[in-house]
Enzyme design. Structure first.
Site, mmCIF file in Angstrom:
data_model
loop_
_atom_site.group_PDB
_atom_site.id
_atom_site.type_symbol
_atom_site.label_atom_id
_atom_site.label_comp_id
_atom_site.label_asym_id
_atom_site.label_seq_id
_atom_site.Cartn_x
_atom_site.Cartn_y
_atom_site.Cartn_z
ATOM 1 N N GLU A 299 0.839 -1.210 0.000
ATOM 2 C CA GLU A 299 0.000 0.000 0.000
ATOM 3 C C GLU A 299 0.868 1.253 0.000
ATOM 4 O O GLU A 299 0.557 2.235 -0.668
ATOM 5 C CB GLU A 299 -0.949 0.002 1.202
ATOM 6 C CG GLU A 299 -2.011 -1.084 1.165
ATOM 7 C CD GLU A 299 -2.826 -1.069 -0.119
ATOM 8 O OE1 GLU A 299 -3.193 0.020 -0.586
ATOM 9 O OE2 GLU A 299 -3.090 -2.151 -0.672
ATOM 10 N N TRP A 302 1.922 1.577 -3.555
ATOM 11 C CA TRP A 302 0.944 2.191 -4.466
ATOM 12 C C TRP A 302 1.066 3.708 -4.456
ATOM 13 O O TRP A 302 0.890 4.371 -5.488
ATOM 14 C CB TRP A 302 -0.480 1.779 -4.079
ATOM 15 C CG TRP A 302 -0.888 0.467 -4.666
ATOM 16 C CD1 TRP A 302 -0.932 -0.743 -4.034
ATOM 17 C CD2 TRP A 302 -1.301 0.222 -6.025
ATOM 18 N NE1 TRP A 302 -1.344 -1.718 -4.910
ATOM 19 C CE2 TRP A 302 -1.583 -1.157 -6.139
ATOM 20 C CE3 TRP A 302 -1.455 1.028 -7.145
ATOM 21 C CZ2 TRP A 302 -2.007 -1.744 -7.324
ATOM 22 C CZ3 TRP A 302 -1.883 0.443 -8.330
ATOM 23 C CH2 TRP A 302 -2.154 -0.925 -8.410
ATOM 24 N N TRP A 330 -19.806 11.159 -21.407
ATOM 25 C CA TRP A 330 -20.196 11.379 -20.008
ATOM 26 C C TRP A 330 -21.530 12.083 -19.967
ATOM 27 O O TRP A 330 -21.779 12.992 -20.764
ATOM 28 C CB TRP A 330 -19.143 12.242 -19.295
ATOM 29 C CG TRP A 330 -17.757 11.681 -19.269
ATOM 30 C CD1 TRP A 330 -16.656 12.191 -19.921
ATOM 31 C CD2 TRP A 330 -17.285 10.536 -18.554
ATOM 32 N NE1 TRP A 330 -15.543 11.432 -19.648
ATOM 33 C CE2 TRP A 330 -15.896 10.407 -18.814
ATOM 34 C CE3 TRP A 330 -17.907 9.605 -17.719
ATOM 35 C CZ2 TRP A 330 -15.120 9.383 -18.267
ATOM 36 C CZ3 TRP A 330 -17.129 8.592 -17.177
ATOM 37 C CH2 TRP A 330 -15.752 8.478 -17.449
ATOM 38 N N ASN A 365 -10.812 3.248 2.330
ATOM 39 C CA ASN A 365 -10.317 2.969 0.978
ATOM 40 C C ASN A 365 -11.289 2.147 0.135
ATOM 41 O O ASN A 365 -11.543 2.456 -1.037
ATOM 42 C CB ASN A 365 -8.967 2.267 1.061
ATOM 43 C CG ASN A 365 -8.492 1.764 -0.283
ATOM 44 O OD1 ASN A 365 -8.585 0.596 -0.592
ATOM 45 N ND2 ASN A 365 -7.999 2.677 -1.108
ATOM 46 N N TRP A 383 -14.729 11.363 -14.443
ATOM 47 C CA TRP A 383 -13.915 11.141 -13.244
ATOM 48 C C TRP A 383 -13.341 12.434 -12.691
ATOM 49 O O TRP A 383 -13.078 12.556 -11.493
ATOM 50 C CB TRP A 383 -12.778 10.149 -13.514
ATOM 51 C CG TRP A 383 -11.751 10.588 -14.524
ATOM 52 C CD1 TRP A 383 -11.758 10.347 -15.871
ATOM 53 C CD2 TRP A 383 -10.559 11.336 -14.273
ATOM 54 N NE1 TRP A 383 -10.654 10.899 -16.465
ATOM 55 C CE2 TRP A 383 -9.893 11.505 -15.525
ATOM 56 C CE3 TRP A 383 -9.963 11.881 -13.128
ATOM 57 C CZ2 TRP A 383 -8.681 12.207 -15.652
ATOM 58 C CZ3 TRP A 383 -8.760 12.572 -13.254
ATOM 59 C CH2 TRP A 383 -8.133 12.726 -14.504
ATOM 60 N N TRP A 406 -8.392 7.784 -9.431
ATOM 61 C CA TRP A 406 -9.665 8.061 -10.112
ATOM 62 C C TRP A 406 -9.630 7.522 -11.540
ATOM 63 O O TRP A 406 -10.600 6.942 -12.019
ATOM 64 C CB TRP A 406 -9.988 9.558 -10.096
ATOM 65 C CG TRP A 406 -10.804 9.931 -8.899
ATOM 66 C CD1 TRP A 406 -10.352 10.446 -7.720
ATOM 67 C CD2 TRP A 406 -12.221 9.777 -8.751
ATOM 68 N NE1 TRP A 406 -11.398 10.623 -6.848
ATOM 69 C CE2 TRP A 406 -12.556 10.235 -7.457
ATOM 70 C CE3 TRP A 406 -13.248 9.310 -9.575
ATOM 71 C CZ2 TRP A 406 -13.864 10.233 -6.974
ATOM 72 C CZ3 TRP A 406 -14.557 9.310 -9.095
ATOM 73 C CH2 TRP A 406 -14.853 9.761 -7.813
#
Length: 499
Positions: A299, A302, A330, A365, A383, A406
């Site tokens: 993590e 990331w 969209w 998360n 997004w 995102w």
DNA sequence: TTTACTTTGGG
DNA sequence: CCAAAGTAA
């Protein structure tokens, strides 16, 4: 960008000060810039510069500003205990830092590197200006485990897949052990000329006044290095028992909650890394927690991976990594977006997450993934709208993590496979909040609803529904999913690289 | 870091 | 009938 040894200014008097420019590293321990300044033997000037214009345009949302206020106060107090002062200036760093260095007669300005596009641009320009003026500018690695340019494919390219990147990063060696906090900081006398630009923390007006919406933030958080250390030790002292699985459960207190501390540098990722390793490998548990440890370290990985992706492609702050998404139809319905932001979508796990975010400046998360999938897939909102909302409301809002994640959820980012990630908010809720504890906590209307239907209240007995004031779903799950997959399929018919 | 649908095999 | 396992998207 890697540490540069500049021409030493041998003509500088021995009592010419060093300026430590604090930015996203509001801590005394494992702070290489501060340690370098202290070790130089020169008097030290500690400086923070707030640039409201820069903040408005770039990633310092309202919740993060609230955190920054507390973080600066904590750093000010910690430095005071060391015998030093935190000077707080307000304005354009590009103009201020070189001018303040000249006014102080500084021999050297030091800082810990940042990696976001605007930060890099600013720091490069300031470094050039300082050098031109004969002031040493020296930067250090402190905010990541692995700096972006140090992890490359054999061909010298940036990685696009986390697991490959992570393997290569770890093969480059363990992160350095953290530096101790200096025992004492020999503070320089404040330059008289600094009076004009050093305004103090209050004058930055980082905290909301009318209305004061930060009550929930104050209840949930105490910014500062000491509090970050407490959070870290509270987290690792149990040997990370069960973290790998329990981290997905928003109803359990299983995550580290270190994200805002890492964002503002109250703690370094190296400190988190080594504390976790020591707790698991040094503990009596033997190899028991190894899987949990690896999960936690990845993590942290990331976070670095997002930094390295944005470093390689700064345009990803606003452009789709997969450019075929430029043609995505969209819907961007204003009412849908508003319902999502306010936690009134009619899907309890989505609304719980959005209300937790609004109230505390933070969201679990797993729930972040669920609400992001819901916005971009079921509601078919761009997004960037979700990214902007998170940026403004999260205390841990970080440019790299925010835009990369995102894009990942929306399916337009690296490692993308959109149809893999249409999360069903009801199934996700049943799986990760099995008793409905999380949902009932943040959506109190549902407190009296039985667990069997708490995640899908429209299925409740009509007698129960009649007593509950909770909105009906704003979109049909099947229909929304089908619409998103159809939109994605429309893009796929256009030429693109891979599936 | 998934879902939805199908198949299979035990009851 | 249902759960587990497999699979396509």
């Amino acid at each position: 960008m890697p540490s540069v040894d500049d021409a030493p200014s041998a003509d500088m008097p021995a009592d010419a000060p060093v300026i430590v420019w604090f930015r996203n590293d509001l801590r005394l321990s494992d702070n290489p810039a501060l340690s370098h300044a202290v070790a130089s033997g020169r008097p030290v000037l500690c400086l923070f510069v707030h640039d409201p214009q820069h903040a408005r345009e770039h990633a310092l949302g309202a919740a993060a500003q609230w955190w920054l206020d507390g973080g600066l106060r904590a750093l000010h107090a910690d430095l005071a205990r060391m015998g030093a002062v935190l000077h707080v200036a307000c304005g354009d760093a590009l103009a201020l830092v070189p001018r303040m260095a000249a006014q102080a007669g500084a021999a050297e300005v030091v800082w810990n590197r940042r990696y976001d596009p605007l930060g890099r641009e600013t720091d490069t320009a300031i470094k050039a200006t300082l050098k031109h003026a004969g002031v040493i500018a020296h930067s250090f690695a402190a905010g990541v485990l692995y700096e972006p340019w140090t992890v490359r494919t054999r061909a010298g390219d940036a990685f696009r897949v986390f697991t490959a990147w992570w393997r290569a990063a770890r093969a480059s060696g363990e992160p350095l052990p953290p530096l101790p906090a200096p025992g004492h900081v020999h503070a320089a006398v404040s330059p008289g000329a600094w009076e004009g630009c050093c305004v103090g923390i209050d004058a930055l007006r980082l905290v909301p006044v009318s209305p004061d919406w930060a009550g929930g933030l104050r209840e949930a958080w105490q910014p500062g290095e000491a509090q970050a250390r407490d959070r870290l030790h509270h987290f690792v002292d149990g040997g990370l028992g069960g973290y790998a699985d329990a981290r997905d459960r928003p109803d359990l207190p299983a995550t580290s909650r270190l994200s805002p501390d890492l964002r503002f540098g109250h703690i370094s990722p190296r400190q988190a890394w080594h504390a976790a390793v020591a707790a698991v490998r040094g503990g009596a548990a033997g190899g028991m927690g190894e899987q949990d440890l690896e999960k936690f370290l990845s993590e942290l990985g990331w976070r670095d991976f997002a930094v390295s992706l944005l470093y390689a492609q700064p345009e990803l702050v606003s452009c789709n990594f997969r450019t075929e998404f430029d043609a995505m139809p969209w819907r961007n319905d204003a009412r849908d977006l508003c319902a999502w932001q306010q936690g009134r979508t009619g899907y309890p796990i989505v609304d719980a997450g959005m209300r937790q975010l609004w109230r505390t400046g933070w969201m679990h998360n797993r729930v972040r993934m669920i609400v992001a999938s819901f916005l971009t897939k079921h509601l078919l909102c761009d997004w960037r709208m979700g990214e902007a909302w998170f940026r403004d409301t999260l205390v841990d809002a970080d440019i790299a993590s925010n835009v990369i994640n995102w894009q990942w959820v929306a399916g337009c980012g690296v490692d993308a496979a959109p149809y893999f990630r249409v999360f069903n908010p009801v199934l996700q809720a049943r799986r990760f909040d099995p008793d409905g504890t999380y949902v009932r906590r943040w959506v109190p209307e549902l407190a009296g609803v039985p667990t069997s239907c708490v995640h899908a209240p429209w299925t409740c007995d009509p007698a129960i529904r009649a007593r509950v004031a909770y909105p009906s779903p704003i979109v049909d799950l099947q229909g929304g999913r089908a619409r998103a997959l159809a939109a994605w399929k429309g893009l796929s018919d256009a030429p693109h690289e891979d599936a």
